[in-house]
Write an enzyme that holds these catalytic residues in place. Structure first.
Site, mmCIF file in Angstrom:
data_model
loop_
_atom_site.group_PDB
_atom_site.id
_atom_site.type_symbol
_atom_site.label_atom_id
_atom_site.label_comp_id
_atom_site.label_asym_id
_atom_site.label_seq_id
_atom_site.Cartn_x
_atom_site.Cartn_y
_atom_site.Cartn_z
ATOM 1 N N SER A 104 9.114 -60.008 8.145
ATOM 2 C CA SER A 104 8.138 -61.064 7.475
ATOM 3 C C SER A 104 8.935 -62.026 6.796
ATOM 4 O O SER A 104 10.127 -62.060 6.546
ATOM 5 C CB SER A 104 7.378 -60.173 6.366
ATOM 6 O OG SER A 104 6.629 -59.257 6.992
ATOM 7 N N SER A 141 5.528 -58.404 12.231
ATOM 8 C CA SER A 141 6.039 -59.546 11.085
ATOM 9 C C SER A 141 5.094 -60.125 10.463
ATOM 10 O O SER A 141 3.937 -60.510 10.975
ATOM 11 C CB SER A 141 6.794 -60.608 11.677
ATOM 12 O OG SER A 141 7.666 -61.360 10.746
ATOM 13 N N ASP A 172 3.898 -63.122 8.670
ATOM 14 C CA ASP A 172 4.353 -64.482 8.615
ATOM 15 C C ASP A 172 3.461 -65.115 7.770
ATOM 16 O O ASP A 172 2.200 -65.727 8.491
ATOM 17 C CB ASP A 172 4.542 -65.024 9.817
ATOM 18 C CG ASP A 172 5.666 -64.159 10.421
ATOM 19 O OD1 ASP A 172 6.641 -63.500 9.881
ATOM 20 O OD2 ASP A 172 5.775 -64.124 11.849
#
Length: 399
Positions: A278, A316, A318
């Protein structure tokens, strides 16, 4: 006196001094090439009125069995400083949603953010939310609905110990100031790992001219994402060159500044072969933009992330925020209406370019500024080695 040394003198992190294998620096200091004109500070605080505050929690020796191992903290961005909770026009882009940013419904419907933006670890969202509410209630007479983002520091930090409290968030708010912003393993970025190396907080800025007027744009990131093998800096395939070196390991010896053999394809270094973990990216500008334009500006931060090789993997989170400090946020709930005309869409390309360039540099700074850290269960995240990086850059003609 460096903040980590202040903490150690307070008895919080004496065991961490040995982990500081190289002096903190910025990517430009190592000769990495970046496009655009940076502001005087090359930081998000080049945008007038924007403050940044950080509270860092480091305690517990990683090689000891007793006591918690804490490597965490809080970073806050105050769009209008400490003396106003007036709305700023804002936008959001969810590149990959395996993460959390609170306040999205209000942001998306009204196109504004009130008060401070908090960034912390995954398990501290609620505590930072409460801390910002308590602080704004005392300061302004009513609590705001905060925007708080997170990335997970569970490799280096005892994240299940819930060591971040509302008071930690309030300490970061009280510490908020303009001027230079500390980068690397500090604040919310204390325990973060970026592209398989020690990561954390990074920032950068650009000064642009739009339709004859000058504006500032700044970016602050908390980087905890990226696969090692894809990392590119200045166009050079740094990750490929270092794919099997300085991998995160669990060994406590030899000394922290000694390169260890690879952990093996299935060892603790293996997880950094995937794009996961992240990143939170905050873009600020004083250019008058609508919430829709700020949504579009936030998307350009994702392009800066892509320049480093990230493909925003499945695991992740994002998430990109953007806000404008220009007066006249369209806070329709409270009866306000815009008082500053927005820039025409045809004029905003320089801001898009600046967002890409500053985002690339901010992430690079998070990597270059971070220092080797050993944390929870003896996990060690190595700093990106500066001398080796410069040699790789020279090899590929990137300097």
């Amino acid at each position: 006196m460096p903040p980590i040394l202040r903490s150690c003198l307070a008895g919080l992190c004496a065991a961490m001094l040995a982990a500081q294998a190289q002096a903190s620096t910025a990517a430009r200091d190592l000769g990495l090439p970046f496009n655009g004109r940076p502001g005087p500070l090359d930081a998000i605080t080049d945008v007038p009125g924007v403050l940044v505050g950080q509270a860092t929690l480091i305690s517990g020796a990683a090689d000891k069995a007793n006591g918690p191992v804490v490597r965490t903290g809080v970073t806050v961005v105050l769009p209008r400083g400490k003396d106003s909770d007036a709305a700023v026009t804002a936008g959001l882009f969810d590149l990959n949603g395996n993460g959390e940013v609170t306040g999205q419904a209000y942001l998306q419907d009204y196109g504004v953010i009130h008060g401070p933006i908090g960034i912390t670890n995954t398990n501290a969202i609620g505590q930072v939310y409460a801390g910002i509410q308590q602080w704004t209630s005392r300061r302004f007479g009513s609590a705001i609905w905060p925007v708080v983002g997170e990335t997970s520091d569970s490799t280096l930090n005892d994240i299940e110990g819930f060591h971040v409290t509302a008071e930690t968030a309030q300490a970061a708010l009280e510490a908020a100031r303009g001027g230079p912003v500390e980068e690397g393993g500090v604040g919310g970025g204390t325990g973060m790992i970026c592209f398989g190396f020690k990561g954390g907080i990074g920032t950068a800025s650009r000064i642009v001219s739009v339709a004859g007027k000058t504006y500032a744009l700044g970016v602050l990131v908390q980087c905890n994402t990226g696969a090692r093998r894809v990392l590119r800096l200045g166009g050079a395939p740094v990750g490929r060159e270092l794919a099997d070196r300085w991998l995160p390991c669990t060994a406590i010896t030899p000394p922290l500044d000694t390169e260890l053999p690879p952990c093996g394809p299935d060892g603790t270094g293996g997880r950094w072969k995937r794009d996961q973990g992240s990143i939170i990216m905050v873009v600020a500008t004083d250019a008058p933009l609508s919430s829709l334009q700020l949504d579009r500006l936030a998307k350009r931060a994702a392009m800066g992330l892509a320049r480093l090789g990230s493909y925003s993997g499945n695991s992740s989170g994002d998430l990109m925020l953007a806000f404008s400090t220009a007066p006249g946020a369209n806070d329709t709930e409270h009866g306000a209406s815009p008082t500053t005309p927005q820039l025409p869409n045809g004029d905003i390309d320089p801001l898009f370019e600046a967002a890409v360039d500053a985002s690339e540099e901010a992430i690079s700074n998070a990597l270059v500024s971070a220092q080797t850290m050993t944390g929870y269960h003896g996990h060690r995240a190595y700093a990106l080695p500066h001398d080796t990086l410069k040699a790789i850059m020279a090899k590929y003609g990137a300097q």
